[in-house]
Design a protein around this motif. Structure first.
Motif, PDB file in Angstrom:
ATOM      1  N   GLN A 285      47.066  37.427  18.316  1.00  0.00           N
ATOM      2  CA  GLN A 285      47.539  38.230  19.450  1.00  0.00           C
ATOM      3  C   GLN A 285      47.855  37.320  20.628  1.00  0.00           C
ATOM      4  O   GLN A 285      47.041  36.487  21.014  1.00  0.00           O
ATOM      5  N   PRO A 286      49.029  37.416  21.227  1.00  0.00           N
ATOM      6  CA  PRO A 286      49.351  36.571  22.378  1.00  0.00           C
ATOM      7  C   PRO A 286      48.496  36.942  23.573  1.00  0.00           C
ATOM      8  O   PRO A 286      48.059  38.082  23.703  1.00  0.00           O
ATOM      9  N   PRO A 287      48.215  35.976  24.457  1.00  0.00           N
ATOM     10  CA  PRO A 287      47.404  36.282  25.633  1.00  0.00           C
ATOM     11  C   PRO A 287      48.101  37.282  26.527  1.00  0.00           C
ATOM     12  O   PRO A 287      49.325  37.260  26.675  1.00  0.00           O
ATOM     13  N   ALA A 288      47.306  38.176  27.099  1.00  0.00           N
ATOM     14  CA  ALA A 288      47.873  39.199  27.978  1.00  0.00           C
ATOM     15  C   ALA A 288      48.329  38.573  29.285  1.00  0.00           C
ATOM     16  O   ALA A 288      47.740  37.611  29.777  1.00  0.00           O
ATOM     17  N   THR A 289      49.389  39.105  29.839  1.00  0.00           N
ATOM     18  CA  THR A 289      49.854  38.642  31.141  1.00  0.00           C
ATOM     19  C   THR A 289      49.188  39.472  32.214  1.00  0.00           C
ATOM     20  O   THR A 289      48.804  40.610  32.018  1.00  0.00           O
ATOM     21  N   GLY A 290      49.066  38.854  33.387  1.00  0.00           N
ATOM     22  CA  GLY A 290      48.469  39.568  34.509  1.00  0.00           C
ATOM     23  C   GLY A 290      47.003  39.867  34.286  1.00  0.00           C
ATOM     24  O   GLY A 290      46.488  40.866  34.756  1.00  0.00           O
ATOM     25  N   GLY A 291      46.289  38.996  33.540  1.00  0.00           N
ATOM     26  CA  GLY A 291      44.900  39.255  33.222  1.00  0.00           C
ATOM     27  C   GLY A 291      43.954  38.779  34.313  1.00  0.00           C
ATOM     28  O   GLY A 291      44.341  38.557  35.455  1.00  0.00           O
ATOM     29  N   VAL A 292      42.684  38.592  33.939  1.00  0.00           N
ATOM     30  CA  VAL A 292      41.639  38.190  34.865  1.00  0.00           C
ATOM     31  C   VAL A 292      41.887  36.760  35.336  1.00  0.00           C
ATOM     32  O   VAL A 292      42.306  35.906  34.567  1.00  0.00           O
ATOM     33  N   PHE A 293      41.603  36.510  36.614  1.00  0.00           N
ATOM     34  CA  PHE A 293      41.761  35.168  37.167  1.00  0.00           C
ATOM     35  C   PHE A 293      40.845  34.194  36.439  1.00  0.00           C
ATOM     36  O   PHE A 293      39.691  34.498  36.144  1.00  0.00           O
ATOM     37  N   ALA A 294      41.353  33.004  36.154  1.00  0.00           N
ATOM     38  CA  ALA A 294      40.557  31.940  35.542  1.00  0.00           C
ATOM     39  C   ALA A 294      40.867  30.640  36.258  1.00  0.00           C
ATOM     40  O   ALA A 294      42.041  30.274  36.422  1.00  0.00           O
ATOM     41  N   ALA A 295      39.835  29.960  36.723  1.00  0.00           N
ATOM     42  CA  ALA A 295      40.030  28.665  37.362  1.00  0.00           C
ATOM     43  C   ALA A 295      40.526  27.669  36.330  1.00  0.00           C
ATOM     44  O   ALA A 295      40.168  27.728  35.155  1.00  0.00           O
TER      45      ALA A 295
ATOM     46  N   GLU B 273      44.625  22.374  30.080  1.00  0.00           N
ATOM     47  CA  GLU B 273      45.053  23.586  29.382  1.00  0.00           C
ATOM     48  C   GLU B 273      46.425  23.379  28.755  1.00  0.00           C
ATOM     49  O   GLU B 273      47.313  22.757  29.344  1.00  0.00           O
ATOM     50  N   GLU B 274      46.583  23.897  27.555  1.00  0.00           N
ATOM     51  CA  GLU B 274      47.885  23.822  26.892  1.00  0.00           C
ATOM     52  C   GLU B 274      48.918  24.686  27.604  1.00  0.00           C
ATOM     53  O   GLU B 274      50.081  24.321  27.718  1.00  0.00           O
ATOM     54  N   GLU B 275      48.498  25.852  28.083  1.00  0.00           N
ATOM     55  CA  GLU B 275      49.399  26.756  28.783  1.00  0.00           C
ATOM     56  C   GLU B 275      48.757  27.165  30.110  1.00  0.00           C
ATOM     57  O   GLU B 275      48.207  28.260  30.250  1.00  0.00           O
ATOM     58  N   PRO B 276      48.808  26.288  31.103  1.00  0.00           N
ATOM     59  CA  PRO B 276      48.187  26.617  32.391  1.00  0.00           C
ATOM     60  C   PRO B 276      48.955  27.717  33.097  1.00  0.00           C
ATOM     61  O   PRO B 276      50.137  27.946  32.817  1.00  0.00           O
ATOM     62  N   PRO B 277      48.288  28.422  34.019  1.00  0.00           N
ATOM     63  CA  PRO B 277      48.995  29.440  34.794  1.00  0.00           C
ATOM     64  C   PRO B 277      50.077  28.803  35.651  1.00  0.00           C
ATOM     65  O   PRO B 277      49.976  27.632  36.033  1.00  0.00           O
ATOM     66  N   ALA B 278      51.119  29.550  35.922  1.00  0.00           N
ATOM     67  CA  ALA B 278      52.233  29.027  36.704  1.00  0.00           C
ATOM     68  C   ALA B 278      51.763  28.658  38.109  1.00  0.00           C
ATOM     69  O   ALA B 278      50.990  29.382  38.740  1.00  0.00           O
ATOM     70  N   ALA B 279      52.236  27.495  38.584  1.00  0.00           N
ATOM     71  CA  ALA B 279      51.916  27.072  39.938  1.00  0.00           C
ATOM     72  C   ALA B 279      52.832  27.792  40.919  1.00  0.00           C
ATOM     73  O   ALA B 279      53.803  28.436  40.526  1.00  0.00           O
ATOM     74  N   GLY B 280      52.525  27.660  42.204  1.00  0.00           N
ATOM     75  CA  GLY B 280      53.367  28.279  43.208  1.00  0.00           C
ATOM     76  C   GLY B 280      52.564  29.117  44.174  1.00  0.00           C
ATOM     77  O   GLY B 280      51.324  29.169  44.095  1.00  0.00           O
ATOM     78  N   PRO B 281      53.224  29.783  45.105  1.00  0.00           N
ATOM     79  CA  PRO B 281      52.519  30.572  46.127  1.00  0.00           C
ATOM     80  C   PRO B 281      51.604  31.643  45.544  1.00  0.00           C
ATOM     81  O   PRO B 281      50.515  31.887  46.074  1.00  0.00           O
ATOM     82  N   ALA B 282      52.026  32.282  44.454  1.00  0.00           N
ATOM     83  CA  ALA B 282      51.186  33.340  43.876  1.00  0.00           C
ATOM     84  C   ALA B 282      49.868  32.760  43.378  1.00  0.00           C
ATOM     85  O   ALA B 282      48.801  33.359  43.575  1.00  0.00           O
ATOM     86  N   ARG B 283      49.928  31.609  42.732  1.00  0.00           N
ATOM     87  CA  ARG B 283      48.700  30.974  42.247  1.00  0.00           C
ATOM     88  C   ARG B 283      47.814  30.561  43.419  1.00  0.00           C
ATOM     89  O   ARG B 283      46.593  30.726  43.369  1.00  0.00           O
ATOM     90  N   LEU B 284      48.410  30.036  44.479  1.00  0.00           N
ATOM     91  CA  LEU B 284      47.623  29.648  45.651  1.00  0.00           C
ATOM     92  C   LEU B 284      46.893  30.850  46.232  1.00  0.00           C
ATOM     93  O   LEU B 284      45.727  30.744  46.629  1.00  0.00           O
ATOM     94  N   ARG B 285      47.576  31.992  46.277  1.00  0.00           N
ATOM     95  CA  ARG B 285      46.927  33.199  46.800  1.00  0.00           C
ATOM     96  C   ARG B 285      45.776  33.631  45.897  1.00  0.00           C
ATOM     97  O   ARG B 285      44.714  34.047  46.381  1.00  0.00           O
TER      98      ARG B 285
ATOM     99  N   VAL C  75      43.941  31.719  43.918  1.00  0.00           N
ATOM    100  CA  VAL C  75      42.826  30.775  44.067  1.00  0.00           C
ATOM    101  C   VAL C  75      42.098  31.029  45.377  1.00  0.00           C
ATOM    102  O   VAL C  75      40.853  31.054  45.425  1.00  0.00           O
ATOM    103  N   HIS C  76      42.846  31.231  46.452  1.00  0.00           N
ATOM    104  CA  HIS C  76      42.211  31.492  47.747  1.00  0.00           C
ATOM    105  C   HIS C  76      41.377  32.761  47.689  1.00  0.00           C
ATOM    106  O   HIS C  76      40.237  32.797  48.177  1.00  0.00           O
ATOM    107  N   SER C  77      41.925  33.813  47.082  1.00  0.00           N
ATOM    108  CA  SER C  77      41.196  35.078  46.986  1.00  0.00           C
ATOM    109  C   SER C  77      39.932  34.914  46.150  1.00  0.00           C
ATOM    110  O   SER C  77      38.864  35.443  46.498  1.00  0.00           O
ATOM    111  N   ALA C  78      40.033  34.174  45.033  1.00  0.00           N
ATOM    112  CA  ALA C  78      38.863  33.964  44.180  1.00  0.00           C
ATOM    113  C   ALA C  78      37.788  33.174  44.912  1.00  0.00           C
ATOM    114  O   ALA C  78      36.588  33.469  44.794  1.00  0.00           O
ATOM    115  N   TRP C  79      38.196  32.168  45.685  1.00  0.00           N
ATOM    116  CA  TRP C  79      37.216  31.361  46.418  1.00  0.00           C
ATOM    117  C   TRP C  79      36.533  32.191  47.499  1.00  0.00           C
ATOM    118  O   TRP C  79      35.310  32.109  47.674  1.00  0.00           O
TER     119      TRP C  79
END
Length: 210
Positions: free
Chosen positions: A72-82, A87-99, A101-105
């Protein structure tokens, strides 16, 4: 706790905030989780309910019959993971990822405030001590450090045989020292070591207790 949670209780647990453990449910559902030691009611207004360490373990233990098949392919829009690095398939970088990470911290700092006995936010809480790799990786990513790609430079956080420490690898020595400074500001204690075989420098980091 001897009996597993009911299906309704499990749905409330599964829907908890992945970082803070904040719960949403009916008063009866929340009271039942508290009585079973899976949640606690915060003493200060607005008196929200949060998972206890036992509740977090229930949330993260996926029964075999509920586990997705390997294909089964990984679900999109799932739970945040640091990002721990590599990682072979890291989450996309950019402003959305920064937000994210900031929210998780910020959520983790709130969890420290709510669960440390003295409401301290300058040292790790119980959740971080039971999720060392993820907690250290979040501190580094929130501190602006770049995790390694599948084959590229950057930090990599890995478990160690020591139950209370993780290893942080970073090929650039200046970046490694910067990682140590970030972790120490985040409430971790670090020490620099050398791998006997490769002579590469790395950090051993563990949550500070006082």
């Amino acid at each position: 706790m001897s009996r597993p949670p009911t299906a309704a209780q499990r749905r409330v647990i599964d829907a908890a905030d992945p970082v803070t453990g904040r719960l949403r449910g009916t008063p009866a559902q929340l009271a039942a989780l508290v009585s079973r030691g899976l949640a606690f009611r915060h003493p200060r207004p607005p008196h929200d309910h949060f998972l206890t360490p036992a509740g977090h373990r229930i949330r993260e233990a996926v029964p075999e019959e509920e586990a997705p098949p390997p294909v089964q392919p990984p679900a999109t829009g799932g739970v945040f993971a640091a990002r721990v690095g590599g990682e072979e398939e890291p989450p996309a970088a950019g402003p959305a990822r920064l937000r994210e990470v900031h929210s998780a911290w910020q959520g983790l700092l709130e969890l420290r405030r709510m669960t440390n006995p003295d409401a301290a936010v300058d040292r790790p809480c119980g959740w971080e001590r039971t999720h060392l790799v993820r907690a250290a990786a979040l501190a580094l990513e929130a501190g602006g450090h770049a995790p390694a790609g599948a084959d590229g430079p950057g930090y990599r956080v890995r478990a160690t045989p020591q139950p209370d420490a993780v290893a942080v690898h970073e090929p650039d020595e200046a970046a490694l020292r910067a990682c140590a400074e970030t972790l120490e500001r985040a409430g971790w204690q670090t020490g620099e070591h050398t791998e006997p075989r490769t002579r590469a420098r790395y950090l051993l980091a563990s949550p500070r207790r006082a």
